[in-house]
Design an enzyme around this catalytic site. Sequence first.
Site, mmCIF file in Angstrom:
data_model
loop_
_atom_site.group_PDB
_atom_site.id
_atom_site.type_symbol
_atom_site.label_atom_id
_atom_site.label_comp_id
_atom_site.label_asym_id
_atom_site.label_seq_id
_atom_site.Cartn_x
_atom_site.Cartn_y
_atom_site.Cartn_z
ATOM 1 N N ASN A 150 0.845 -1.203 0.000
ATOM 2 C CA ASN A 150 0.000 0.000 0.000
ATOM 3 C C ASN A 150 0.876 1.247 0.000
ATOM 4 O O ASN A 150 1.807 1.351 0.777
ATOM 5 C CB ASN A 150 -0.941 -0.001 1.202
ATOM 6 C CG ASN A 150 -0.205 0.157 2.502
ATOM 7 O OD1 ASN A 150 0.737 -0.563 2.752
ATOM 8 N ND2 ASN A 150 -0.598 1.094 3.317
ATOM 9 N N GLU A 247 8.246 0.561 10.856
ATOM 10 C CA GLU A 247 6.942 1.230 10.779
ATOM 11 C C GLU A 247 5.909 0.142 10.550
ATOM 12 O O GLU A 247 5.801 -0.393 9.440
ATOM 13 C CB GLU A 247 6.921 2.216 9.605
ATOM 14 C CG GLU A 247 7.889 3.364 9.744
ATOM 15 C CD GLU A 247 7.496 4.337 10.840
ATOM 16 O OE1 GLU A 247 6.323 4.351 11.243
ATOM 17 O OE2 GLU A 247 8.385 5.061 11.294
ATOM 18 N N CYS A 281 -2.143 2.164 7.553
ATOM 19 C CA CYS A 281 -1.644 1.810 8.883
ATOM 20 C C CYS A 281 -2.241 2.717 9.949
ATOM 21 O O CYS A 281 -2.374 2.312 11.089
ATOM 22 C CB CYS A 281 -0.133 1.884 8.904
ATOM 23 S SG CYS A 281 0.476 3.444 8.288
ATOM 24 N N GLU A 456 9.742 8.314 10.767
ATOM 25 C CA GLU A 456 9.982 8.755 9.401
ATOM 26 C C GLU A 456 9.395 10.153 9.258
ATOM 27 O O GLU A 456 8.425 10.501 9.944
ATOM 28 C CB GLU A 456 9.363 7.767 8.414
ATOM 29 C CG GLU A 456 10.116 6.441 8.468
ATOM 30 C CD GLU A 456 9.722 5.423 7.423
ATOM 31 O OE1 GLU A 456 8.537 5.366 7.053
ATOM 32 O OE2 GLU A 456 10.615 4.665 6.989
HETATM 33 P P1 NAD Z 1 3.980 -7.640 5.153
HETATM 34 O O1 NAD Z 1 4.639 -7.500 6.469
HETATM 35 O O2 NAD Z 1 3.360 -8.929 4.784
HETATM 36 O O3 NAD Z 1 5.032 -7.317 3.973
HETATM 37 C C1 NAD Z 1 5.790 -6.140 3.965
HETATM 38 C C2 NAD Z 1 7.050 -6.348 3.153
HETATM 39 O O4 NAD Z 1 7.883 -7.291 3.815
HETATM 40 C C3 NAD Z 1 6.805 -6.907 1.743
HETATM 41 O O5 NAD Z 1 7.674 -6.248 0.838
HETATM 42 C C4 NAD Z 1 7.215 -8.369 1.894
HETATM 43 O O6 NAD Z 1 7.673 -8.960 0.706
HETATM 44 C C5 NAD Z 1 8.359 -8.244 2.880
HETATM 45 N N1 NAD Z 1 8.688 -9.498 3.579
HETATM 46 C C6 NAD Z 1 7.918 -10.591 3.762
HETATM 47 N N2 NAD Z 1 8.599 -11.516 4.487
HETATM 48 C C7 NAD Z 1 9.812 -10.984 4.749
HETATM 49 C C8 NAD Z 1 10.968 -11.454 5.457
HETATM 50 N N3 NAD Z 1 11.006 -12.644 6.031
HETATM 51 N N4 NAD Z 1 12.036 -10.627 5.560
HETATM 52 C C9 NAD Z 1 12.011 -9.381 5.007
HETATM 53 N N5 NAD Z 1 10.957 -8.908 4.299
HETATM 54 C C10 NAD Z 1 9.877 -9.696 4.184
HETATM 55 O O7 NAD Z 1 2.923 -6.451 5.085
HETATM 56 P P2 NAD Z 1 1.769 -6.218 4.001
HETATM 57 O O8 NAD Z 1 0.655 -7.174 4.252
HETATM 58 O O9 NAD Z 1 2.370 -6.134 2.650
HETATM 59 O O10 NAD Z 1 1.326 -4.728 4.439
HETATM 60 C C11 NAD Z 1 0.428 -4.468 5.444
HETATM 61 C C12 NAD Z 1 1.108 -4.126 6.759
HETATM 62 O O11 NAD Z 1 1.957 -2.986 6.622
HETATM 63 C C13 NAD Z 1 0.081 -3.736 7.781
HETATM 64 O O12 NAD Z 1 0.373 -4.301 9.027
HETATM 65 C C14 NAD Z 1 0.196 -2.220 7.839
HETATM 66 O O13 NAD Z 1 -0.286 -1.622 9.002
HETATM 67 C C15 NAD Z 1 1.648 -2.031 7.651
HETATM 68 N N6 NAD Z 1 1.927 -0.643 7.228
HETATM 69 C C16 NAD Z 1 2.533 0.210 8.104
HETATM 70 C C17 NAD Z 1 2.773 1.533 7.752
HETATM 71 C C18 NAD Z 1 3.460 2.515 8.687
HETATM 72 O O14 NAD Z 1 4.024 3.490 8.214
HETATM 73 N N7 NAD Z 1 3.431 2.322 9.997
HETATM 74 C C19 NAD Z 1 2.393 1.985 6.499
HETATM 75 C C20 NAD Z 1 1.765 1.095 5.634
HETATM 76 C C21 NAD Z 1 1.554 -0.226 6.013
#
Ligand code: NAD
Length: 487
Positions: A150, A247, A281, A456
Amino acid sequence: MQSFQHYIDGTFSDGRSQFESTDPATGQSWALMPDAGPEEVNQAVEAAHRAFLSPEWSSMTATQRGKLLFRLADLIAENAPRLAELETRDTGKIIRETSAQIAYVAEYYRYYAGLADKIEGAHLPIDKPDMEVWLRREPVGVVAAIVPWNSQLFLSAVKIGPALAAGCTVVLKASEDGPAPMLEFARIFDQAGFPAGVLNIITGGPEAGATLTSHPKVAHVAFTGGPGTARHVVRNSAENLASTSLELGGKSPFIVFDDADLDSAVNAQVAGIFAATGQSCVAGSRLVISNAIKDSFLERLKQKAEAVVIGAPDDMATEVGPLCTLRQRDHALSLIEQSVAAGAKVITGGVKPDGEGFFFPPTILDCSAAPDAPCLSTEFFGPVLSVTGFDTEAEALAIANDTQFGLASGVFTRDLSRAHRMIRGIRAGIVWVNTYRAVSPIAPFGGHGLSGHGREGGIQAALDYTTVKAVWLRTSDDPIPDPFVMR
Ligand code: NAD
């Protein structure tokens, strides 16, 4: 089908294989994306490491780095419509939102462009007469940046902007879901004139992420994603003792007192939870509302939720689009089912619509009689609002803080003293008072607890990509005495 490529060492290349990316509005594949295996990840980190040590980058003045970032910002602004179109196509985020957000992404790069030559060291009034001591702020090295699907252009800007301003080099792993805008961004970045290898952009799933975060040449990992993935990131980066900024998600309270401007509060709550189809988020996903106004407020929210225009994400009239993946929708459905079983009452929505694509309707769950319902503690990342009523201010604060997350919060009241008490009492990285979801490159953004650590945005974010070197210079011309003369 369109096909996209990785960007490594200033060159575009295919990954070890390709995977199909799905259009969330139709559920059909529409493009081929490169998949990074360990070899591509290693090439990207090596390229970033070479670039970090290269005279072209390491000897470049901070002012010149800033000029390159300004050029990049201009290119993003010029190409914003194309980037917005791709993000909408590949993630289902509605065009209204991607257009506005990507135009603003250019401002993040401008902010860090201007900051590049204002990252200053310091001179210390040291307690020794013949010494000059000062601190140099130096870039930490190669940064691994990992973003979720996202708002990838936005979430990468708050990492790439400060990291490059500080003089680091970056390997960015785009999400395997909806990576098209990031891979297109690589083509724009390539025109800005940075030396090869300063930024490398790859995509791939958990394997690529794990290889990147455990790479010995990575000095810092800047991660945005879910708390479960963050645990893997921390474990892997611990191998090399790389620093991390995380984050993560949220379950943010949106608190409404009975003296609030209720017209504004209703509108802010609708935008706070249904914007970005709830895939934000900072979504205000827990409404904490005075019991004195709960019923009438819920009735107004229900009407607004049912009037929302759900439709094709590339239509400017659409207000809520599809969720990004089928996985997301299954997760939302299952969480609603469990919450209803625990006593939550569906006010509106909650049912998967017929037809193609990963659509999901705006949903409101009244959990006043179900304090243990999982919808109050687990992030949906979808357009689902969970509601709890309160009678006293102390109760409102206790409910707001009853979460392992600590990212954002909103308070609606006209009582200034109460607003201040709530600001002090809420445990979250952001408190919005009589507003919600406002962001700026100038203001720090982040949380604590399961929402992560580090910030950030703002000046501190750039400092976090630096390390301090203490320099001692002896000013006396007297010879240094033999230390063993007393022996
Ligand atoms: P996710 O944690 O499944 O994936 C995030 C990223 O991590 C992807 O690029 C994925 O390929 C990578 N990834 C997966 N396994 C990994 C590993 N073992 N090592 C390193 N990288 C790995 O998250 P999602 O479902 O894509 O996104 C939703 C989540 O992101 C929600 O929890 C949301 O709240 C959070 N989010 C936080 C913020 C913020 O700024 N606080 C902003 C947007 C989204």
